[in-house]
Design an enzyme around this catalytic site. Structure first.
Site, mmCIF file in Angstrom:
data_model
loop_
_atom_site.group_PDB
_atom_site.id
_atom_site.type_symbol
_atom_site.label_atom_id
_atom_site.label_comp_id
_atom_site.label_asym_id
_atom_site.label_seq_id
_atom_site.Cartn_x
_atom_site.Cartn_y
_atom_site.Cartn_z
ATOM 1 N N LYS A 68 -25.450 -15.362 13.255
ATOM 2 C CA LYS A 68 -26.432 -15.741 12.236
ATOM 3 C C LYS A 68 -26.506 -17.249 12.165
ATOM 4 C CE LYS A 68 -29.249 -14.743 8.874
ATOM 5 N NZ LYS A 68 -30.208 -15.664 9.547
ATOM 6 N N LYS A 92 -18.904 -20.681 7.670
ATOM 7 C CA LYS A 92 -19.750 -20.654 6.473
ATOM 8 C C LYS A 92 -19.943 -19.206 6.025
ATOM 9 C CE LYS A 92 -23.313 -23.410 6.671
ATOM 10 N NZ LYS A 92 -24.662 -24.008 6.785
ATOM 11 N N LYS A 104 -26.456 -20.380 16.173
ATOM 12 C CA LYS A 104 -27.354 -21.505 15.879
ATOM 13 C C LYS A 104 -28.302 -21.688 17.044
ATOM 14 C CE LYS A 104 -28.026 -24.512 12.600
ATOM 15 N NZ LYS A 104 -27.649 -24.305 11.182
ATOM 16 N N ASP A 144 -33.962 -23.929 10.320
ATOM 17 C CA ASP A 144 -33.075 -25.053 10.026
ATOM 18 C C ASP A 144 -34.006 -26.275 10.051
ATOM 19 O OD1 ASP A 144 -29.954 -25.576 9.872
ATOM 20 O OD2 ASP A 144 -30.753 -27.210 11.081
ATOM 21 N N THR A 188 -30.690 -22.912 -0.735
ATOM 22 C CA THR A 188 -29.666 -23.886 -0.330
ATOM 23 C C THR A 188 -29.510 -24.938 -1.428
ATOM 24 O OG1 THR A 188 -30.357 -23.504 1.941
ATOM 25 C CG2 THR A 188 -28.865 -25.347 1.570
ATOM 26 N N ASN A 219 -36.186 -29.861 2.614
ATOM 27 C CA ASN A 219 -36.087 -28.615 1.835
ATOM 28 C C ASN A 219 -34.787 -28.566 1.025
ATOM 29 O OD1 ASN A 219 -36.725 -25.938 0.934
ATOM 30 N ND2 ASN A 219 -35.231 -25.199 2.421
HETATM 31 N N1 GLU Z 1 -29.949 -23.130 8.669
HETATM 32 C C1 GLU Z 1 -29.247 -22.726 7.502
HETATM 33 C C2 GLU Z 1 -27.783 -23.138 7.596
HETATM 34 O O1 GLU Z 1 -27.407 -24.028 8.324
HETATM 35 C C3 GLU Z 1 -29.438 -21.261 7.178
HETATM 36 C C4 GLU Z 1 -28.966 -20.305 8.218
HETATM 37 C C5 GLU Z 1 -29.403 -18.884 7.968
HETATM 38 O O2 GLU Z 1 -29.984 -18.621 6.947
HETATM 39 O O3 GLU Z 1 -29.154 -18.080 8.858
HETATM 40 O O4 GLU Z 1 -26.960 -22.653 6.867
#
Ligand code: GLU
Length: 415
Positions: A68, A92, A104, A144, A188, A219
Protein backbone atom coordinates in the site's frame (compact mmCIF):
# COMPACT_ATOMS: atom_id res chain seq x y z
CA UNK A 1 25.04 10.81 1.64
CA UNK A 2 22.39 11.69 4.20
CA UNK A 3 20.31 13.20 1.43
CA UNK A 4 19.73 9.72 0.11
CA UNK A 5 16.37 8.83 1.64
CA UNK A 6 16.95 5.12 1.07
CA UNK A 7 20.07 5.17 3.24
CA UNK A 8 18.19 7.19 5.89
CA UNK A 9 15.37 4.65 5.89
CA UNK A 10 17.79 1.72 6.14
CA UNK A 11 19.60 3.41 9.05
CA UNK A 12 16.31 3.91 10.88
CA UNK A 13 15.44 0.22 10.48
CA UNK A 14 18.95 -0.88 11.46
CA UNK A 15 19.01 1.20 14.60
CA UNK A 16 15.61 -0.16 15.73
CA UNK A 17 16.66 -3.76 15.01
CA UNK A 18 19.76 -3.14 17.12
CA UNK A 19 17.78 -1.78 20.07
CA UNK A 20 15.25 -4.63 19.81
CA UNK A 21 18.07 -7.09 19.40
CA UNK A 22 16.17 -8.86 16.64
CA UNK A 23 17.70 -11.87 14.97
CA UNK A 24 19.88 -10.92 11.96
CA UNK A 25 17.27 -12.20 9.47
CA UNK A 26 14.90 -9.37 10.38
CA UNK A 27 17.23 -6.60 9.17
CA UNK A 28 18.46 -8.79 6.32
CA UNK A 29 14.88 -9.00 5.00
CA UNK A 30 13.75 -5.47 5.85
CA UNK A 31 16.80 -3.60 4.58
CA UNK A 32 15.60 -3.70 0.97
CA UNK A 33 12.39 -4.08 -1.00
CA UNK A 34 10.73 -7.36 -1.99
CA UNK A 35 10.05 -6.07 -5.46
CA UNK A 36 10.86 -3.02 -7.57
CA UNK A 37 9.48 -2.55 -11.05
CA UNK A 38 10.68 0.06 -13.48
CA UNK A 39 8.62 0.95 -16.52
CA UNK A 40 9.03 3.33 -19.39
CA UNK A 41 5.85 5.19 -20.29
CA UNK A 42 5.57 6.59 -23.82
CA UNK A 43 3.42 9.69 -24.14
CA UNK A 44 2.39 11.35 -27.39
CA UNK A 45 2.89 14.99 -26.52
CA UNK A 46 0.55 17.69 -27.75
CA UNK A 47 3.22 18.85 -30.23
CA UNK A 48 3.17 15.40 -31.86
CA UNK A 49 6.52 14.17 -30.50
CA UNK A 50 6.83 11.03 -28.37
CA UNK A 51 8.42 11.37 -24.93
CA UNK A 52 9.03 8.56 -22.49
CA UNK A 53 8.74 8.96 -18.72
CA UNK A 54 10.19 6.64 -16.08
CA UNK A 55 7.78 4.99 -13.68
CA UNK A 56 8.56 2.94 -10.58
CA UNK A 57 6.62 0.79 -8.16
CA UNK A 58 8.18 -0.77 -5.08
CA UNK A 59 6.74 -3.31 -2.66
CA UNK A 60 8.90 -3.34 0.45
CA UNK A 61 7.36 -5.98 2.68
CA UNK A 62 3.99 -7.67 2.34
CA UNK A 63 3.94 -9.76 5.53
CA UNK A 64 1.04 -7.79 7.01
CA UNK A 65 -1.05 -7.46 3.85
CA UNK A 66 -1.13 -6.18 0.27
CA UNK A 67 1.42 -3.48 -0.56
CA UNK A 68 0.00 0.00 0.00
CA UNK A 69 1.28 3.43 -0.80
CA UNK A 70 0.96 6.48 -2.98
CA UNK A 71 2.32 7.38 -6.39
CA UNK A 72 4.57 10.41 -6.40
CA UNK A 73 4.77 12.43 -9.59
CA UNK A 74 7.71 14.77 -9.36
CA UNK A 75 10.67 15.61 -11.60
CA UNK A 76 13.19 14.87 -8.83
CA UNK A 77 11.77 11.46 -7.86
CA UNK A 78 14.38 8.72 -8.01
CA UNK A 79 14.55 4.93 -7.85
CA UNK A 80 16.05 5.16 -4.35
CA UNK A 81 13.41 7.64 -3.12
CA UNK A 82 10.63 5.28 -4.14
CA UNK A 83 12.30 2.40 -2.30
CA UNK A 84 12.75 4.55 0.83
CA UNK A 85 9.15 5.71 0.72
CA UNK A 86 7.97 2.08 0.44
CA UNK A 87 10.02 1.17 3.53
CA UNK A 88 8.35 3.97 5.47
CA UNK A 89 4.93 2.73 4.30
CA UNK A 90 5.55 -0.75 5.79
CA UNK A 91 6.11 0.76 9.21
CA UNK A 92 3.48 3.47 8.82
CA UNK A 93 0.87 0.78 8.26
CA UNK A 94 2.19 -1.47 11.04
CA UNK A 95 2.41 1.30 13.62
CA UNK A 96 -1.30 2.12 13.32
CA UNK A 97 -2.46 -1.49 12.89
CA UNK A 98 -3.51 -0.90 9.27
CA UNK A 99 -3.41 -4.35 7.62
CA UNK A 100 -1.10 -3.61 4.72
CA UNK A 101 2.47 -4.00 3.65
CA UNK A 102 4.54 -1.12 2.35
CA UNK A 103 4.47 0.02 -1.25
CA UNK A 104 5.20 3.20 -3.18
CA UNK A 105 5.23 4.42 -6.73
CA UNK A 106 6.86 7.22 -8.59
CA UNK A 107 6.76 8.84 -12.01
CA UNK A 108 9.61 11.13 -12.98
CA UNK A 109 7.67 14.04 -14.48
CA UNK A 110 6.56 17.55 -13.67
CA UNK A 111 2.75 17.34 -13.73
CA UNK A 112 2.42 21.13 -13.75
CA UNK A 113 4.09 21.22 -17.18
CA UNK A 114 1.87 18.58 -18.82
CA UNK A 115 -1.51 19.05 -20.48
CA UNK A 116 -4.62 17.15 -19.44
CA UNK A 117 -4.23 14.85 -22.42
CA UNK A 118 -0.57 14.14 -21.61
CA UNK A 119 -1.38 13.47 -17.96
CA UNK A 120 -4.10 11.00 -18.93
CA UNK A 121 -1.69 9.07 -21.15
CA UNK A 122 0.87 9.09 -18.33
CA UNK A 123 -1.65 7.72 -15.84
CA UNK A 124 -2.96 5.03 -18.18
CA UNK A 125 0.53 4.11 -19.38
CA UNK A 126 1.74 3.67 -15.80
CA UNK A 127 -1.07 1.20 -15.12
CA UNK A 128 -0.54 -0.66 -18.41
CA UNK A 129 3.08 -1.22 -17.44
CA UNK A 130 2.27 -2.43 -13.96
CA UNK A 131 -1.21 -3.88 -13.87
CA UNK A 132 -0.19 -7.51 -13.30
CA UNK A 133 1.39 -6.43 -10.05
CA UNK A 134 -1.56 -4.32 -8.90
CA UNK A 135 -4.83 -5.51 -7.38
CA UNK A 136 -7.10 -5.20 -4.36
CA UNK A 137 -5.19 -7.99 -2.61
CA UNK A 138 -1.80 -7.42 -4.27
CA UNK A 139 -0.75 -3.79 -4.32
CA UNK A 140 -3.06 -0.81 -3.79
CA UNK A 141 -1.73 2.58 -4.91
CA UNK A 142 -3.03 6.00 -3.87
CA UNK A 143 -2.05 9.60 -4.58
CA UNK A 144 1.13 11.14 -3.23
CA UNK A 145 2.83 14.43 -4.09
CA UNK A 146 1.80 15.61 -7.59
CA UNK A 147 -0.81 12.91 -8.17
CA UNK A 148 -4.40 14.18 -8.36
CA UNK A 149 -7.71 12.39 -7.83
CA UNK A 150 -8.31 12.77 -11.58
CA UNK A 151 -5.11 10.85 -12.31
CA UNK A 152 -6.21 8.14 -9.90
CA UNK A 153 -9.58 8.00 -11.72
CA UNK A 154 -7.86 7.36 -15.08
CA UNK A 155 -5.71 4.72 -13.41
CA UNK A 156 -8.69 2.86 -11.90
CA UNK A 157 -10.53 2.98 -15.19
CA UNK A 158 -7.50 1.63 -17.07
CA UNK A 159 -7.02 -1.10 -14.50
CA UNK A 160 -10.67 -2.20 -14.59
CA UNK A 161 -10.61 -2.31 -18.40
CA UNK A 162 -7.42 -4.38 -18.49
CA UNK A 163 -8.53 -6.74 -15.72
CA UNK A 164 -12.03 -7.05 -17.17
CA UNK A 165 -13.59 -6.57 -13.75
CA UNK A 166 -14.80 -3.82 -11.47
CA UNK A 167 -12.14 -3.60 -8.81
CA UNK A 168 -12.41 -0.11 -7.33
CA UNK A 169 -10.45 -1.17 -4.24
CA UNK A 170 -7.29 -1.46 -6.38
CA UNK A 171 -6.67 2.27 -5.85
CA UNK A 172 -7.55 4.62 -3.02
CA UNK A 173 -7.76 8.38 -2.96
CA UNK A 174 -10.45 8.23 -5.63
CA UNK A 175 -12.99 11.05 -5.98
CA UNK A 176 -15.99 10.44 -3.70
CA UNK A 177 -18.35 10.04 -6.66
CA UNK A 178 -16.11 7.29 -8.09
CA UNK A 179 -15.80 5.05 -5.03
CA UNK A 180 -13.69 7.37 -2.85
CA UNK A 181 -14.25 7.85 0.86
CA UNK A 182 -15.57 10.96 2.50
CA UNK A 183 -12.78 12.53 4.52
CA UNK A 184 -9.89 11.04 2.49
CA UNK A 185 -8.65 14.37 1.04
CA UNK A 186 -8.46 16.00 4.45
CA UNK A 187 -7.34 12.90 6.34
CA UNK A 188 -3.56 13.45 6.40
CA UNK A 189 -3.88 17.07 7.57
CA UNK A 190 -6.59 16.17 10.05
CA UNK A 191 -4.42 13.40 11.50
CA UNK A 192 -1.47 15.77 11.90
CA UNK A 193 -3.64 18.09 13.99
CA UNK A 194 -4.82 15.17 16.16
CA UNK A 195 -1.22 14.10 16.82
CA UNK A 196 -0.21 17.74 17.39
CA UNK A 197 -2.85 18.12 20.07
CA UNK A 198 -1.85 14.83 21.74
CA UNK A 199 1.84 15.66 21.87
CA UNK A 200 1.15 19.21 23.08
CA UNK A 201 -0.74 17.69 26.05
CA UNK A 202 2.37 15.72 27.00
CA UNK A 203 4.26 19.02 27.16
CA UNK A 204 1.49 20.70 29.17
CA UNK A 205 0.79 23.03 26.27
CA UNK A 206 -2.86 23.94 25.78
CA UNK A 207 -3.33 23.55 22.07
CA UNK A 208 -5.47 26.70 21.99
CA UNK A 209 -2.38 28.60 23.11
CA UNK A 210 0.08 26.82 20.85
CA UNK A 211 1.91 28.60 18.02
CA UNK A 212 2.93 26.75 14.87
CA UNK A 213 4.92 27.20 11.68
CA UNK A 214 4.07 25.02 8.67
CA UNK A 215 6.42 24.30 5.78
CA UNK A 216 4.38 23.58 2.63
CA UNK A 217 0.83 24.40 1.63
CA UNK A 218 -0.03 21.43 -0.56
CA UNK A 219 -2.78 18.96 0.29
CA UNK A 220 -1.08 17.95 3.54
CA UNK A 221 0.08 21.36 4.80
CA UNK A 222 -3.11 23.21 3.90
CA UNK A 223 -5.44 20.73 5.60
CA UNK A 224 -3.16 20.62 8.63
CA UNK A 225 -3.54 24.41 8.87
CA UNK A 226 -7.32 24.06 8.60
CA UNK A 227 -7.55 21.65 11.52
CA UNK A 228 -4.91 23.39 13.66
CA UNK A 229 -7.14 26.44 13.38
CA UNK A 230 -10.26 24.44 14.25
CA UNK A 231 -8.50 23.16 17.37
CA UNK A 232 -7.77 26.76 18.33
CA UNK A 233 -4.01 26.87 17.69
CA UNK A 234 -2.28 29.78 15.92
CA UNK A 235 -0.41 29.20 12.66
CA UNK A 236 2.03 32.10 12.59
CA UNK A 237 4.04 31.18 9.52
CA UNK A 238 3.77 29.23 6.29
CA UNK A 239 6.68 28.48 3.98
CA UNK A 240 6.02 27.99 0.31
CA UNK A 241 7.93 27.15 -2.80
CA UNK A 242 8.16 29.81 -5.48
CA UNK A 243 10.02 29.74 -8.83
CA UNK A 244 12.22 32.55 -7.43
CA UNK A 245 13.09 30.49 -4.35
CA UNK A 246 11.66 29.45 -1.02
CA UNK A 247 10.08 32.06 1.22
CA UNK A 248 7.72 32.19 4.18
CA UNK A 249 5.00 34.51 5.35
CA UNK A 250 4.73 35.45 9.01
CA UNK A 251 2.12 37.21 11.10
CA UNK A 252 2.19 37.14 14.89
CA UNK A 253 -1.64 36.98 15.27
CA UNK A 254 -1.71 34.04 12.85
CA UNK A 255 -3.40 33.14 9.58
CA UNK A 256 -6.77 31.61 8.87
CA UNK A 257 -7.06 28.64 6.53
CA UNK A 258 -9.64 30.53 4.52
CA UNK A 259 -7.42 33.52 3.77
CA UNK A 260 -4.47 31.30 2.86
CA UNK A 261 -6.66 29.27 0.49
CA UNK A 262 -7.96 32.48 -1.07
CA UNK A 263 -4.38 33.68 -1.62
CA UNK A 264 -2.89 30.42 -2.84
CA UNK A 265 0.07 31.15 -5.13
CA UNK A 266 0.19 34.85 -4.16
CA UNK A 267 1.08 34.81 -0.48
CA UNK A 268 3.58 37.63 -0.94
CA UNK A 269 0.77 39.99 -1.94
CA UNK A 270 -1.20 39.46 1.28
CA UNK A 271 -1.82 42.34 3.69
CA UNK A 272 -0.03 42.64 6.97
CA UNK A 273 2.53 39.87 6.41
CA UNK A 274 6.23 39.78 6.96
CA UNK A 275 8.23 37.89 4.31
CA UNK A 276 10.87 35.63 5.77
CA UNK A 277 13.75 33.79 4.17
CA UNK A 278 14.02 30.05 4.92
CA UNK A 279 16.61 30.51 7.68
CA UNK A 280 14.38 32.94 9.57
CA UNK A 281 11.43 30.60 9.12
CA UNK A 282 13.24 27.62 10.67
CA UNK A 283 14.51 29.81 13.53
CA UNK A 284 11.04 31.02 14.51
CA UNK A 285 10.21 30.97 18.18
CA UNK A 286 7.08 28.81 17.87
CA UNK A 287 5.96 25.83 19.95
CA UNK A 288 5.61 23.40 17.05
CA UNK A 289 7.39 23.25 13.70
CA UNK A 290 5.62 21.26 10.97
CA UNK A 291 7.68 20.29 7.90
CA UNK A 292 4.95 19.25 5.45
CA UNK A 293 6.67 19.48 2.07
CA UNK A 294 9.27 17.01 0.78
CA UNK A 295 12.02 14.80 2.23
CA UNK A 296 15.33 16.09 3.63
CA UNK A 297 14.08 19.62 4.42
CA UNK A 298 15.81 19.57 7.83
CA UNK A 299 19.44 18.56 7.74
CA UNK A 300 22.08 19.11 10.40
CA UNK A 301 22.41 22.83 9.62
CA UNK A 302 18.66 23.51 9.69
CA UNK A 303 18.15 21.37 12.81
CA UNK A 304 20.56 23.64 14.67
CA UNK A 305 18.37 26.66 13.82
CA UNK A 306 15.09 25.23 15.11
CA UNK A 307 13.80 26.81 18.34
CA UNK A 308 10.52 24.88 18.59
CA UNK A 309 10.41 22.12 21.20
CA UNK A 310 8.32 19.86 19.01
CA UNK A 311 8.74 18.92 15.34
CA UNK A 312 5.73 17.27 13.73
CA UNK A 313 6.72 15.46 10.54
CA UNK A 314 3.86 16.08 8.12
CA UNK A 315 5.92 15.09 5.07
CA UNK A 316 7.63 11.75 4.55
CA UNK A 317 11.26 11.83 5.67
CA UNK A 318 11.65 15.60 6.18
CA UNK A 319 14.44 15.20 8.77
CA UNK A 320 17.72 13.60 7.72
CA UNK A 321 19.60 11.16 9.98
CA UNK A 322 22.07 13.93 10.88
CA UNK A 323 19.23 16.37 11.55
CA UNK A 324 17.65 13.80 13.82
CA UNK A 325 20.90 13.40 15.77
CA UNK A 326 21.00 17.17 16.36
CA UNK A 327 17.42 17.15 17.62
CA UNK A 328 18.17 14.23 19.92
CA UNK A 329 21.16 16.03 21.37
CA UNK A 330 19.19 19.25 21.81
CA UNK A 331 16.25 17.45 23.44
CA UNK A 332 13.78 18.47 20.73
CA UNK A 333 10.97 15.95 20.28
CA UNK A 334 10.41 14.80 16.70
CA UNK A 335 7.06 13.12 16.18
CA UNK A 336 7.86 10.82 13.27
CA UNK A 337 6.22 10.84 9.86
CA UNK A 338 5.12 7.21 10.10
CA UNK A 339 2.77 8.21 12.90
CA UNK A 340 2.11 11.90 12.24
CA UNK A 341 1.05 11.60 8.61
CA UNK A 342 -0.53 8.15 8.84
CA UNK A 343 -4.04 9.61 8.60
CA UNK A 344 -3.89 9.39 4.80
CA UNK A 345 -3.26 5.68 4.64
CA UNK A 346 -5.67 5.00 7.51
CA UNK A 347 -8.52 6.58 5.57
CA UNK A 348 -7.27 4.83 2.42
CA UNK A 349 -7.81 1.63 4.36
CA UNK A 350 -11.36 2.73 5.21
CA UNK A 351 -11.92 3.55 1.54
CA UNK A 352 -10.72 0.06 0.56
CA UNK A 353 -12.94 -1.58 3.19
CA UNK A 354 -15.94 0.40 1.89
CA UNK A 355 -15.12 -0.64 -1.70
CA UNK A 356 -14.80 -4.31 -0.79
CA UNK A 357 -18.09 -4.18 1.12
CA UNK A 358 -19.88 -1.92 -1.36
CA UNK A 359 -21.21 -0.06 1.65
CA UNK A 360 -20.32 3.55 2.37
CA UNK A 361 -19.82 5.46 5.62
CA UNK A 362 -20.59 9.03 6.65
CA UNK A 363 -17.76 11.56 7.02
CA UNK A 364 -18.36 11.60 10.77
CA UNK A 365 -17.87 7.82 10.98
CA UNK A 366 -14.64 8.06 8.98
CA UNK A 367 -13.13 10.89 11.02
CA UNK A 368 -14.12 9.39 14.37
CA UNK A 369 -12.59 6.04 13.49
CA UNK A 370 -9.44 7.75 12.21
CA UNK A 371 -9.04 9.86 15.33
CA UNK A 372 -9.52 6.90 17.64
CA UNK A 373 -6.95 4.81 15.74
CA UNK A 374 -4.37 7.60 15.75
CA UNK A 375 -4.77 8.38 19.44
CA UNK A 376 -4.39 4.71 20.25
CA UNK A 377 -1.21 4.46 18.17
CA UNK A 378 0.12 7.68 19.72
CA UNK A 379 -0.42 6.35 23.26
CA UNK A 380 1.14 3.00 22.41
CA UNK A 381 4.27 4.61 20.97
CA UNK A 382 4.53 7.12 23.80
CA UNK A 383 4.55 4.17 26.22
CA UNK A 384 7.24 2.39 24.18
CA UNK A 385 9.30 5.61 24.20
CA UNK A 386 9.07 5.92 27.97
CA UNK A 387 9.70 2.23 28.57
CA UNK A 388 12.84 2.01 26.42
CA UNK A 389 14.00 5.59 26.99
CA UNK A 390 14.38 6.20 23.26
CA UNK A 391 13.31 8.93 20.85
CA UNK A 392 9.78 9.05 19.52
CA UNK A 393 11.02 7.88 16.12
CA UNK A 394 12.95 4.99 17.60
CA UNK A 395 9.86 4.02 19.59
CA UNK A 396 7.70 4.04 16.46
CA UNK A 397 10.21 1.79 14.70
CA UNK A 398 10.57 -0.52 17.69
CA UNK A 399 6.82 -0.91 17.84
CA UNK A 400 6.27 -1.48 14.12
CA UNK A 401 9.33 -3.62 13.42
CA UNK A 402 8.33 -5.88 16.27
CA UNK A 403 4.87 -6.29 14.73
CA UNK A 404 6.31 -7.15 11.30
CA UNK A 405 8.94 -9.46 12.81
CA UNK A 406 6.33 -11.32 14.86
CA UNK A 407 4.27 -12.05 11.76
CA UNK A 408 7.32 -13.01 9.69
CA UNK A 409 8.17 -15.47 12.47
CA UNK A 410 4.67 -16.97 12.31
CA UNK A 411 5.00 -17.20 8.53
CA UNK A 412 8.22 -19.16 8.89
CA UNK A 413 10.33 -16.48 7.21
CA UNK A 414 12.79 -16.25 10.10
CA UNK A 415 15.09 -18.86 11.48
N1 GLU B 1 0.82 8.89 -0.04
C1 GLU B 1 0.29 8.80 1.27
C2 GLU B 1 1.39 8.43 2.26
O1 GLU B 1 2.56 8.62 2.03
C3 GLU B 1 -0.92 7.90 1.35
C4 GLU B 1 -0.70 6.48 0.97
C5 GLU B 1 -1.97 5.69 0.83
O2 GLU B 1 -3.02 6.21 1.11
O3 GLU B 1 -1.85 4.55 0.39
O4 GLU B 1 1.11 8.02 3.36
Amino acid sequence: MSNNSFINAQQQVESACRILNTEPAVFEILKDVERMIEVSIPVKMDDGTIRTFKGYRAAHNTSLGPAKGGIRIHPATTYDDVKALSIWMTFKCAVTGTPYGGGKGGIVADPTKLSENELEQLARGYVRGLYKYLGEKIDVPAPDVGCSAQMISWMVDEYCQLAGTQALGTFTGKPVEYGGSLGRTESTGFGISVIGRQVAKKFDIHFEEATLAVQGFGNVGSHAVKYFEQLGATVQAVMEWHPDGLFAIYREEGFTYEELEANRGKFKEMDNVKILNPEDFWSLDVDIMVPAALANAIDERVAKLVKANIVLEGANGPVTTEGDAVFKERGITVVPDILTNSGGVIVSYYEWVQNLQGFYWTEKEVLERQEEKMIQAFDEIWDTKEKHDVTFREAAYLNSIQKVADVMKLQGKLS
